[in-house]
Scaffold this motif. Structure first.
Motif, PDB file in Angstrom:
ATOM      1  N   GLU A   1       0.847  -1.194   0.000  1.00 29.36           N
ATOM      2  CA  GLU A   1       0.000   0.000   0.000  1.00 29.36           C
ATOM      3  C   GLU A   1       0.876   1.234   0.000  1.00 29.36           C
ATOM      4  OE1 GLU A   1      -3.053   0.795   2.843  1.00 29.36           O
ATOM      5  OE2 GLU A   1      -4.034  -1.093   2.404  1.00 29.36           O
ATOM      6  N   LEU A   2       0.485   2.206  -0.823  1.00 31.89           N
ATOM      7  CA  LEU A   2       1.238   3.448  -0.935  1.00 31.89           C
ATOM      8  C   LEU A   2       0.312   4.640  -0.760  1.00 31.89           C
ATOM      9  CD1 LEU A   2       3.272   2.498  -4.125  1.00 31.89           C
ATOM     10  CD2 LEU A   2       4.155   2.605  -1.789  1.00 31.89           C
TER      11      LEU A   2
ATOM     12  N   LYS B   1      -6.501   8.712   0.633  1.00 29.00           N
ATOM     13  CA  LYS B   1      -6.679   7.552  -0.244  1.00 29.00           C
ATOM     14  C   LYS B   1      -5.342   6.847  -0.478  1.00 29.00           C
ATOM     15  CE  LYS B   1     -10.895   9.042  -2.441  1.00 29.00           C
ATOM     16  NZ  LYS B   1     -11.608   9.241  -3.685  1.00 29.00           N
ATOM     17  N   ARG B   2      -5.426   5.556  -0.814  1.00 21.68           N
ATOM     18  CA  ARG B   2      -4.246   4.728  -0.993  1.00 21.68           C
ATOM     19  C   ARG B   2      -4.215   4.101  -2.392  1.00 21.68           C
ATOM     20  NH1 ARG B   2      -0.821   5.591   2.821  1.00 21.68           N
ATOM     21  NH2 ARG B   2      -0.097   3.482   2.959  1.00 21.68           N
ATOM     22  N   VAL B   3      -3.025   3.706  -2.797  1.00 25.82           N
ATOM     23  CA  VAL B   3      -2.819   2.920  -4.006  1.00 25.82           C
ATOM     24  C   VAL B   3      -2.326   1.553  -3.547  1.00 25.82           C
ATOM     25  CG1 VAL B   3      -1.491   2.686  -6.134  1.00 25.82           C
ATOM     26  CG2 VAL B   3      -2.260   4.950  -5.392  1.00 25.82           C
ATOM     27  N   ARG B   4      -2.950   0.511  -4.058  1.00 21.53           N
ATOM     28  CA  ARG B   4      -2.582  -0.847  -3.662  1.00 21.53           C
ATOM     29  C   ARG B   4      -1.949  -1.590  -4.831  1.00 21.53           C
ATOM     30  NH1 ARG B   4      -6.975   0.712  -1.036  1.00 21.53           N
ATOM     31  NH2 ARG B   4      -7.098   0.398   1.192  1.00 21.53           N
ATOM     32  N   LEU B   5      -0.882  -2.318  -4.523  1.00 21.55           N
ATOM     33  CA  LEU B   5      -0.179  -3.127  -5.511  1.00 21.55           C
ATOM     34  C   LEU B   5      -0.175  -4.580  -5.055  1.00 21.55           C
ATOM     35  CD1 LEU B   5       2.907  -0.795  -5.849  1.00 21.55           C
ATOM     36  CD2 LEU B   5       1.155  -1.103  -7.567  1.00 21.55           C
ATOM     37  N   ALA B   6      -0.412  -5.472  -5.994  1.00 25.08           N
ATOM     38  CA  ALA B   6      -0.350  -6.902  -5.694  1.00 25.08           C
ATOM     39  C   ALA B   6       0.169  -7.623  -6.924  1.00 25.08           C
ATOM     40  CB  ALA B   6      -1.741  -7.428  -5.322  1.00 25.08           C
ATOM     41  N   TRP B   7       0.759  -8.789  -6.723  1.00 26.95           N
ATOM     42  CA  TRP B   7       1.231  -9.571  -7.852  1.00 26.95           C
ATOM     43  C   TRP B   7       0.971 -11.041  -7.593  1.00 26.95           C
ATOM     44  CZ3 TRP B   7       5.386 -13.122  -7.966  1.00 26.95           C
ATOM     45  CH2 TRP B   7       6.151 -13.186  -6.801  1.00 26.95           C
ATOM     46  N   GLU B   8       0.907 -11.761  -8.715  1.00 31.77           N
ATOM     47  CA  GLU B   8       0.691 -13.202  -8.647  1.00 31.77           C
ATOM     48  C   GLU B   8       1.360 -13.840  -9.857  1.00 31.77           C
ATOM     49  OE1 GLU B   8      -3.067 -16.073  -7.849  1.00 31.77           O
ATOM     50  OE2 GLU B   8      -3.342 -14.585  -9.438  1.00 31.77           O
ATOM     51  N   ARG B   9       2.030 -14.946  -9.618  1.00 30.45           N
ATOM     52  CA  ARG B   9       2.625 -15.734 -10.704  1.00 30.45           C
ATOM     53  C   ARG B   9       1.878 -17.065 -10.728  1.00 30.45           C
ATOM     54  NH1 ARG B   9       8.858 -17.017 -10.379  1.00 30.45           N
ATOM     55  NH2 ARG B   9       8.132 -17.579  -8.326  1.00 30.45           N
TER      56      ARG B   9
ATOM     57  N   ARG C   1       2.031 -16.961 -16.171  1.00 28.74           N
ATOM     58  CA  ARG C   1       1.791 -15.521 -16.306  1.00 28.74           C
ATOM     59  C   ARG C   1       2.145 -14.803 -15.010  1.00 28.74           C
ATOM     60  NH1 ARG C   1      -4.347 -15.116 -17.788  1.00 28.74           N
ATOM     61  NH2 ARG C   1      -4.300 -16.417 -15.958  1.00 28.74           N
ATOM     62  N   LEU C   2       2.618 -13.597 -15.158  1.00 26.03           N
ATOM     63  CA  LEU C   2       2.785 -12.682 -14.038  1.00 26.03           C
ATOM     64  C   LEU C   2       1.672 -11.659 -14.155  1.00 26.03           C
ATOM     65  CD1 LEU C   2       4.238 -11.269 -11.681  1.00 26.03           C
ATOM     66  CD2 LEU C   2       5.719 -10.173 -13.387  1.00 26.03           C
ATOM     67  N   THR C   3       0.900 -11.527 -13.093  1.00 29.59           N
ATOM     68  CA  THR C   3      -0.180 -10.546 -13.059  1.00 29.59           C
ATOM     69  C   THR C   3       0.130  -9.530 -11.972  1.00 29.59           C
ATOM     70  OG1 THR C   3      -1.754 -12.250 -13.721  1.00 29.59           O
ATOM     71  CG2 THR C   3      -2.676 -10.237 -12.778  1.00 29.59           C
ATOM     72  N   VAL C   4       0.147  -8.253 -12.331  1.00 28.02           N
ATOM     73  CA  VAL C   4       0.352  -7.171 -11.377  1.00 28.02           C
ATOM     74  C   VAL C   4      -0.916  -6.327 -11.371  1.00 28.02           C
ATOM     75  CG1 VAL C   4       1.704  -5.118 -10.811  1.00 28.02           C
ATOM     76  CG2 VAL C   4       2.850  -7.139 -11.763  1.00 28.02           C
ATOM     77  N   THR C   5      -1.460  -6.106 -10.181  1.00 27.57           N
ATOM     78  CA  THR C   5      -2.680  -5.317 -10.038  1.00 27.57           C
ATOM     79  C   THR C   5      -2.359  -4.011  -9.326  1.00 27.57           C
ATOM     80  OG1 THR C   5      -4.001  -7.322  -9.924  1.00 27.57           O
ATOM     81  CG2 THR C   5      -5.038  -5.294  -9.124  1.00 27.57           C
ATOM     82  N   VAL C   6      -2.790  -2.908  -9.923  1.00 29.99           N
ATOM     83  CA  VAL C   6      -2.647  -1.574  -9.338  1.00 29.99           C
ATOM     84  C   VAL C   6      -4.051  -1.064  -9.069  1.00 29.99           C
ATOM     85  CG1 VAL C   6      -1.804   0.778  -9.676  1.00 29.99           C
ATOM     86  CG2 VAL C   6      -0.505  -1.161 -10.611  1.00 29.99           C
ATOM     87  N   GLY C   7      -4.360  -0.825  -7.798  1.00 29.90           N
ATOM     88  CA  GLY C   7      -5.706  -0.407  -7.435  1.00 29.90           C
ATOM     89  C   GLY C   7      -5.743   0.968  -6.809  1.00 29.90           C
TER      90      GLY C   7
END
Length: 135
Positions: free
Chosen positions: A2-3, A56-64, A68-74
């Motif tokens: 979280e940023l 407010k926050r920006v959330r980052l998550a990743w999954e392999r 595939r590598l999936t990066v989510t920016v919320g």
């Protein structure tokens, strides 16, 4: 991760992305492409989604998974309707982030969330042996 919703968070997100790319064994070119795509997605989340609102926050998550590598920016913004693809040259100060993300990744999608409210930009990079052998 979280940023805070501030422009400086873009640099923290790039460093985070570099570590994710390293763990996934990406070569330098793919690390750079993914870093720039995440940079654009986080900048959009801060500036357009959250409108730099301090609470407010920006959330980052990743999954392999499944090659595939999936990066989510919320973000926690009200959402948006993505513009239609165009061949017109865009010389405005902004508005090229999604186009760059599209060219830098193997695909992306925009997901509107209701709980918690916000928008996710989901970036996809296919993991191949060739990518992991790059220097």
């Amino acid at each position: 991760m979280e940023l805070p919703s501030e422009v400086a968070s873009v640099h923290a997100a790039e460093a985070w992305t570099g570590e994710v790319a390293r763990v996934c064994g990406l070569g330098e070119g793919d690390r750079d492409r993914l870093g720039l795509a995440v940079h654009e997605a986080v900048a959009n989340a801060v500036l357009h989604g959250n409108r730099q609102e301090p609470g407010k926050r920006v959330r980052l998550a990743w999954e392999r998974q499944d090659g595939r590598l999936t990066v989510t920016v919320g973000d926690e913004g009200a959402g948006f309707t993505p513009p239609r693809p165009t061949t017109e040259l865009n010389l405005t100060p902004s508005g090229r982030g999604l186009l760059l993300i599209d060219h830098l990744t193997d695909g992306f999608r925009i997901v509107r969330r209701h709980d918690p409210p916000g928008t996710d930009v989901v970036l996809v990079l296919h993991l191949t042996e060739e990518r992991s052998r790059q220097p």
